[in-house]
Scaffold this motif. Structure first.
Motif, PDB file in Angstrom:
ATOM      1  N   ILE A 185       0.141   4.282  -4.486  1.00  0.00           N
ATOM      2  CA  ILE A 185      -0.964   3.496  -3.962  1.00  0.00           C
ATOM      3  C   ILE A 185      -1.540   4.098  -2.683  1.00  0.00           C
ATOM      4  CG2 ILE A 185      -1.627   1.168  -3.223  1.00  0.00           C
ATOM      5  CD1 ILE A 185      -0.837   1.448  -6.157  1.00  0.00           C
ATOM      6  N   ALA A 186      -0.738   4.877  -1.957  1.00  0.00           N
ATOM      7  CA  ALA A 186      -1.161   5.406  -0.661  1.00  0.00           C
ATOM      8  C   ALA A 186      -2.199   6.533  -0.760  1.00  0.00           C
ATOM      9  CB  ALA A 186       0.049   5.904   0.120  1.00  0.00           C
ATOM     10  N   LYS A 192      -6.140   5.772  -5.770  1.00  0.00           N
ATOM     11  CA  LYS A 192      -4.725   5.466  -5.970  1.00  0.00           C
ATOM     12  C   LYS A 192      -4.238   6.178  -7.226  1.00  0.00           C
ATOM     13  CE  LYS A 192      -5.511   0.835  -4.080  1.00  0.00           C
ATOM     14  NZ  LYS A 192      -5.545  -0.614  -4.393  1.00  0.00           N
ATOM     15  N   SER A 197       0.806  -1.214   0.000  1.00  0.00           N
ATOM     16  CA  SER A 197       0.000   0.000   0.000  1.00  0.00           C
ATOM     17  C   SER A 197       0.838   1.262   0.000  1.00  0.00           C
ATOM     18  CB  SER A 197      -0.928   0.009   1.227  1.00  0.00           C
ATOM     19  OG  SER A 197      -0.173  -0.024   2.420  1.00  0.00           O
TER      20      SER A 197
END
Length: 380
Positions: A68-69, A107, A48
């Motif tokens: 992705i975070a 994302k 993540s």
């Protein structure tokens, strides 16, 4: 936040030398300058945290990252430089190094600064198929378009001949060119490179102001379109065995492509001729980043063996590589596939005798590398 320095065991000088290419043609010395981490006491990076994109602003004074975070982190480049030039490496965490953070609804797969905005406008493409422009002075979105049917946007870019004109490539198999000056960011052109509607993974306009826009596609090909007449491609780069993930212009007459067949390729933009293939890194399934430093004609990419690689345009083997380093006690500082992979890279486009490469990992770390051209050795 725990002290980051206690988590890293740096390679010895001997180990670093082993990481350099054995080629006698390497003209550069590279060193790790800074590590920016957010892992605290964790012994492994979480998926993540993957950094999918790193971009310098037009002044090369500001760096933005996304991934992705669901965060855009913005850094002053000076804050990433070592305060003591004699220290082995600058050890920072994202909380203290980052100037500010923008939270995003999805994302992120791509970022691009809009030319002519004085570094004020930053565009993102996300996994929900939305293209958004942010005003970094107000830190608010000022433009949004969702014309890819909710399918993931892999890449965004802006024209350098008409800096407001943008383009996005998506899982829906299309490249769309749009103009935010029009209501809703009206699409001014749309092409579908492959008949099977394979995803468009990368789009880049000619940064030298030409009319060419390059497209990388999951049908194993890259294409060149004339932005003045977006009907059929004027160039087809056919040579990769798997998905073309990135296309980058390296000069006015050639582009570099990256594929999940584990190689990079250099192409002539006059006749689509393949000039050279670069091999050494590992890439079978992931986006690992691709960036070119045009002043020095160097190519940087990540790798699924958790290393960052540098190629010289002239030679097919890497001239330098560096493991992202393991975390925890007993680490050798080399590579370890269990830790993840190097997922993004970006060169700072300044200088001729010195250079800077920033790489991001699937563990959320940033590493900053400085390069210096070796003194010319004369034979008497």
């Amino acid at each position: 936040m725990k002290n980051v320095s206690s988590q890293f065991n740096f390679p010895t000088q001997e180990a670093n030398e082993k990481e350099r290419s054995s080629s006698g043609t390497c003209e550069w010395d590279f060193n790790l300058s800074t590590i920016v981490s957010s892992r605290g006491g964790s012994t492994g990076g979480a998926v993540s945290n993957t950094i999918g994109v790193i971009e310098f602003d037009p002044s090369n004074a500001v760096v933005a990252t996304g991934g992705i975070a669901r965060k855009i982190r913005v850094y002053s480049f000076n804050s990433l430089l070592p305060s003591d030039r004699f220290c082995q490496a600058n050890l920072l965490d994202h909380v203290t190094a980052c100037a500010y953070t923008l939270c995003t609804p999805a994302k992120l797969s791509s970022l691009r600064w809009r030319p002519g905005s004085d570094g004020r406008v930053l565009c993102s493409g996300d996994y929900d198929g939305v293209v958004t422009e942010y005003d970094l002075e107000t830190r608010l979105p000022v433009f949004e378009r969702d014309e890819h049917g909710g399918r993931r946007v892999w890449s965004v870019d802006y024209s350098h001949s008409d800096p407001v004109l943008g383009a996005s490539g998506s899982d829906d198999g299309t490249l769309q060119m749009w103009d935010p000056r029009c209501d809703g960011g009206e699409c001014v052109a749309s092409v579908q490179p492959s008949e099977a509607r394979n995803p468009v993974c990368c789009v880049e306009f000619d940064p030298f102001g030409g009319a060419l826009v390059a497209v990388g596609c999951a049908d194993r090909r890259a294409y060149g379109y004339d932005m003045r007449k977006m009907v059929d491609p004027v160039l087809v780069f056919d040579g990769h065995r798997k998905t073309v993930t990135y296309v980058r212009f390296i000069d006015g007459c050639s582009v570099v492509t990256a594929g999940t067949d584990g190689c990079l390729k250099l192409w002539d933009t006059e006749d689509s001729r393949e000039i050279r293939t670069y091999k050494g890194h590992t890439n079978n399934r992931s986006f690992v980043g691709l960036s070119v430093w045009r002043n020095g004609e160097l190519i940087g990419c990540g790798s699924e063996d958790n290393r960052v690689y540098v190629y010289d345009k002239r030679w097919g083997e890497p001239i330098w590589l560096h493991g992202f380093g393991a975390v925890g006690e007993g680490s050798s500082g080399g590579c370890d596939e269990e830790l993840g992979f190097v997922s993004s890279v970006c060169w700072r486009q300044v200088g001729e005798e010195q250079c800077t490469l920033i790489a991001g990992g699937s563990d959320g770390d940033l590493q900053v590398f400085s390069g210096r051209r070796k003194p010319l050795m004369l034979d008497y």
